[in-house]
Design an enzyme around this catalytic site. Sequence first.
Site, PDB file in Angstrom:
ATOM      1  N   HIS A 119       0.919  -1.291  -0.085  1.00  0.00           N
ATOM      2  CA  HIS A 119       0.094  -0.072  -0.076  1.00  0.00           C
ATOM      3  C   HIS A 119       0.871   1.313  -0.093  1.00  0.00           C
ATOM      4  CE1 HIS A 119      -3.728  -2.297   1.486  1.00  0.00           C
ATOM      5  NE2 HIS A 119      -3.585  -2.514   0.395  1.00  0.00           N
ATOM      6  N   CYS A 148       5.118  21.825  -2.990  1.00  0.00           N
ATOM      7  CA  CYS A 148       6.351  21.524  -3.671  1.00  0.00           C
ATOM      8  C   CYS A 148       6.982  23.080  -3.982  1.00  0.00           C
ATOM      9  CB  CYS A 148       6.240  20.709  -4.579  1.00  0.00           C
ATOM     10  SG  CYS A 148       7.766  20.485  -5.873  1.00  0.00           S
ATOM     11  N   THR A 188      -3.508  -8.743  10.496  1.00  0.00           N
ATOM     12  CA  THR A 188      -4.427  -8.314   9.416  1.00  0.00           C
ATOM     13  C   THR A 188      -5.906  -8.722   9.346  1.00  0.00           C
ATOM     14  OG1 THR A 188      -5.028  -7.778   6.999  1.00  0.00           O
ATOM     15  CG2 THR A 188      -3.518  -9.800   7.512  1.00  0.00           C
TER      16      THR A 188
END
Length: 248
Positions: A119, A148, A188
């Site tokens: 992920h 940025c 999980t």
Amino acid sequence: MDDLIKRAAKELSETKNAVALTGAGCSVESGIPPFRGKGGVWERIDPDYASIEKFMSDPADVWNVLIKEMKDLVDKSKPNECHKGLAKLEEMGILNTIITQNVDGLHQMAGNKDVIEFHGSFAWQRCMDCSEKCETGKVDMSEIPPRCKCGGIYRPEVIFFGEMIPPDALFRSKQLASQCDIMLVVGTSAVVHPAAMMPVIAKQKGAKVIEINMERTPLTDDHISDYLIAGKAGEVMKGIITELERLM
Ligand code: OAD
Ligand code: ZN
């Protein structure tokens, strides 16, 4: 639980080809809350905040509600006995690769060298305009959303709901799942796809699937896992390593 820890250690001692699939439960003992269940992130925050649609429509809101909190948690966290145990398994030549759904970088910090970040990774931010990357720790947070040099908005290098798994991560994970002898499935809930398919592929190809979780999951209920070691990931992994060191 002790008998199952012994069984898992024995089975692991007989292979050089184990693969792990890990999830948020691995990092709970490092102070990072899971997503689902009691105390989970989605109890407080609408899971919509993790969707790409929401991020595109209101990046400042997603930064304020979700990403800033994640950054604080990840900044403070350190590997626990679960991460350390998995690193030891790699060092012992038993575990090949970790396929992780976590974005916190703790497996690498613990010393695992082959980690597939299914992920993505929270360690980096990417400019949505020029694609230049910046380490999350170095991003100027005085303005939200952070920007940025080129003026574009930064987004974490993680997979939002609605985005594709990086094709090379998916390809390699499927390959490993179909070739391993043992798949360790740690912490999980196994409800998010395609990650949750990896143990199914492993099982279909004849691997043993060993689950470590505080609770049952669909893998337990559908008999994909051979057995569930019910307990905290850190404690169980520590038990397995102690037993393995006795055996080897
Ligand atoms: P979840 O939050 O869905 O599940 C965490 C699992 O860990 C649950 O099954 C818990 O029972 C278990 N658990 C909790 N504490 C534990 C402990 N100390 N030891 C062992 N097990 C424990 O997390 P994931 O399955 O990782 O996606 O979630 C999958 C994906 O859903 C995440 O990667 C994230 C999320 O939306 C993205 O970021 C794309
Ligand atoms: Zn830029």
